[in-house]
Design an enzyme around this catalytic site. Structure first.
Site, PDB file in Angstrom:
ATOM      1  N   HIS A 121       0.866  -1.181   0.000  1.00 26.19           N
ATOM      2  CA  HIS A 121       0.000   0.000   0.000  1.00 26.19           C
ATOM      3  C   HIS A 121       0.906   1.236   0.000  1.00 26.19           C
ATOM      4  O   HIS A 121       2.021   1.194   0.535  1.00 26.19           O
ATOM      5  CB  HIS A 121      -0.837  -0.054   1.285  1.00 26.19           C
ATOM      6  CG  HIS A 121      -1.883   1.001   1.412  1.00 26.19           C
ATOM      7  ND1 HIS A 121      -1.604   2.304   1.760  1.00 26.19           N
ATOM      8  CD2 HIS A 121      -3.233   0.931   1.261  1.00 26.19           C
ATOM      9  CE1 HIS A 121      -2.741   2.993   1.817  1.00 26.19           C
ATOM     10  NE2 HIS A 121      -3.746   2.191   1.515  1.00 26.19           N
ATOM     11  N   ASP A 198       3.384  -4.203   7.728  1.00 33.20           N
ATOM     12  CA  ASP A 198       2.154  -3.441   7.619  1.00 33.20           C
ATOM     13  C   ASP A 198       1.011  -4.428   7.876  1.00 33.20           C
ATOM     14  O   ASP A 198       0.673  -5.239   7.016  1.00 33.20           O
ATOM     15  CB  ASP A 198       2.074  -2.837   6.215  1.00 33.20           C
ATOM     16  CG  ASP A 198       0.720  -2.207   5.940  1.00 33.20           C
ATOM     17  OD1 ASP A 198      -0.183  -2.299   6.798  1.00 33.20           O
ATOM     18  OD2 ASP A 198       0.560  -1.634   4.842  1.00 33.20           O
ATOM     19  N   GLN A 201      -4.320  -4.910   7.286  1.00 27.08           N
ATOM     20  CA  GLN A 201      -5.344  -5.878   6.887  1.00 27.08           C
ATOM     21  C   GLN A 201      -5.262  -7.154   7.729  1.00 27.08           C
ATOM     22  O   GLN A 201      -6.271  -7.678   8.178  1.00 27.08           O
ATOM     23  CB  GLN A 201      -5.189  -6.242   5.402  1.00 27.08           C
ATOM     24  CG  GLN A 201      -5.406  -5.079   4.452  1.00 27.08           C
ATOM     25  CD  GLN A 201      -6.837  -4.553   4.446  1.00 27.08           C
ATOM     26  OE1 GLN A 201      -7.780  -5.258   4.780  1.00 27.08           O
ATOM     27  NE2 GLN A 201      -6.983  -3.287   4.071  1.00 27.08           N
ATOM     28  N   LYS A 224     -10.075  -0.172  10.693  1.00 33.65           N
ATOM     29  CA  LYS A 224     -10.371  -1.401   9.941  1.00 33.65           C
ATOM     30  C   LYS A 224     -10.694  -2.544  10.893  1.00 33.65           C
ATOM     31  O   LYS A 224     -11.253  -3.561  10.496  1.00 33.65           O
ATOM     32  CB  LYS A 224      -9.191  -1.788   9.054  1.00 33.65           C
ATOM     33  CG  LYS A 224      -8.887  -0.740   7.983  1.00 33.65           C
ATOM     34  CD  LYS A 224      -7.682  -1.126   7.179  1.00 33.65           C
ATOM     35  CE  LYS A 224      -7.046   0.042   6.482  1.00 33.65           C
ATOM     36  NZ  LYS A 224      -7.661   0.401   5.218  1.00 33.65           N
ATOM     37  N   CYS A 362      -4.710   2.600  -3.565  1.00 32.06           N
ATOM     38  CA  CYS A 362      -3.426   3.083  -3.031  1.00 32.06           C
ATOM     39  C   CYS A 362      -2.331   2.041  -3.235  1.00 32.06           C
ATOM     40  O   CYS A 362      -1.508   1.805  -2.333  1.00 32.06           O
ATOM     41  CB  CYS A 362      -3.530   3.440  -1.553  1.00 32.06           C
ATOM     42  SG  CYS A 362      -4.663   4.774  -1.225  1.00 32.06           S
TER      43      CYS A 362
END
Ligand code: PMP
Length: 404
Positions: A121, A198, A201, A224, A362
């Site tokens: 991302h 990261d 998610q 999220k 993104c």
């Protein structure tokens, strides 16, 4: 006991609403998830009963709010298998990556290398580009295979004596691919590099143990994870955080300040300049409590069943291209429809009450890798049902007829 999506849905007030006269089918949770009553109530309760600024007060409300804020830090720490002092509150996953990149950047020299992947991302790309522009750091890109996996042989070949940082997605927001963070961390560490994941998610869909992974840094966003916006988490190993310079300056992050000298607080407060996102931290703590009460394996199976249903029903649709078919993947379907722009597909689906995302997500390097300028994306969450999966496929089939 089977997972009860209807009971879960009842906890999300927004899911009762209609869009264009039809029941909302919300398939955009990878962009931001809806909020359960427990989160809304925790934030409302704080504002109605126990609110003041944190840390600096000697009065009851200040102390109560400080306890709630620091209590949220403890919840996050337990959720990740970390110590509270290793948890920094940021305004989002994006800010967390920026904080790490800016801090590490102060130590890097021209020619030092940062390894990223084609599936990142922009939040895990642009802060490292800053170091390329400002310090002459070299960015190396792990290739993604046709089915959407990291090419591990290529990753290994990119690791070398100048590799200082490896910064990779734990789960792709476009492909849904879930990477083996533990294995990637091992490879990065063997090359002597720091590793950042990261987890924006991944954290939503699986238990994460940062010590087991052996991540140096792990970041995610609250919104999220069924929590509020305006809050993110940076986990950093105690000694790694201790070595980082401050990111922003202001109140709360100092030891002492005089006209010609300054000392800084220890982590995590060193990285929390100014009044922090107090209510948002409390809301995130409530979200973590709420998730903690669920059977996460059952949630994962439910989400997988939703994806499997959609995938099976769309099998053989010769007008559809699915981007990302890795064996280990979460419930994210990125796709293009022949002859249609993704934005048009999303707008037609909206007329049926179905909310999906369309664009570059993104992730422009990934779009380029797959030779598309955009895609549509349906992302499934624990509150979605098989009926909604069917409603999506029905609406998509009708939408496709416009373009055939
Ligand atoms: N990384 C990934 C994989 C994401 O999906 C997102 C959100 N789309 C981000 C980073 C950035 O998160 P935020 O915008 O909440 O800072």
């Amino acid at each position: 006991m089977a997972f009860d999506a209807e009971a879960i849905r009842a906890e999300f007030p927004i899911l009762q609403r209609q869009v264009h006269g039809r029941p909302l089918v919300y398939l955009d949770s990878a962009a931001s998830a809806q909020k359960p009553r427990a989160v809304i109530a925790a934030m409302t309760h704080a504002m109605e009963h126990s609110y003041a600024n944190v840390h600096r007060g000697l009065h009851t409300l200040a102390n109560e709010t400080t306890d709630a804020y620091e209590g949220a830090r403890q919840k996050v720490a337990a959720f990740l298998g970390a110590e509270p002092s290793e948890i920094v509150f940021t305004k989002g996953g994006t800010e967390a990556v920026n904080l790490v990149a800016a801090g590490i950047g102060t130590f890097l020299q021209a020619g030092d290398e940062v390894v990223l992947s084609e599936m990142e991302h922009h939040a895990n790309i642009v802060p490292w580009h800053f170091l390329r522009e400002r310090k002459g750091v070299v960015l190396k890109w792990v290739r993604v295979t046709d089915d959407g996996q990291l090419d591990l042989g290529h990753f290994q070949s990119l690791l070398g004596p100048r590799t200082r940082v490896v910064a990779l997605s734990h789960m792709s927001n476009v492909l849904g691919t879930i990477n083996d963070a533990k294995d990637l961390a091992r490879m990065a560490h063997e090359a002597g590099a720091l590793v950042l994941f990261d987890g924006c998610q991944a954290i939503v869909h699986r238990p994460v143990d940062v010590k087991d992974i052996d991540a140096d840094f792990y970041v995610f966003s609250g919104h999220k994870l069924y929590g509020p916006t305006g809050i993110g988490i940076l986990y950093g190993k105690a000694e790694k955080l201790a070595a980082l310079p401050p990111y922003q300056g202001g109140g709360e992050m100092i030891g002492t300040v005089s006209q010609d000298q300054i000392t800084y607080a220890d982590p995590p407060h060193r990285f929390e300049a100014g009044t922090p996102p107090i209510l948002e931290a409390i809301g995130l703590g409530a979200a973590i409590d709420w998730i903690g009460a669920l059977d996460r394996e059952a949630v994962a199976q439910h989400e997988h069943a939703l994806y499997a249903r959609v995938r099976e029903r769309l099998n053989g649709a010769n007008w559809l291209r699915v981007i990302g078919e890795a064996p280990a993947k979460g419930a994210i379907l990125s796709f293009t429809v022949d002859g249609a722009h993704a934005h048009d597909v999303a707008q037609i689906l909206d007329r049926y009450g179905v909310a999906v995302r369309a664009g570059t997500h993104c992730a422009e390097p990934l779009m380029r890798r797959f030779g598309v300028t955009s895609s549509a994306r349906a992302s499934f969450a624990l509150y979605n049902t098989l009926e909604e999966a069917d409603a999506f496929v029905d609406a998509l089939t009708k939408a496709q007829a416009f373009f055939a």
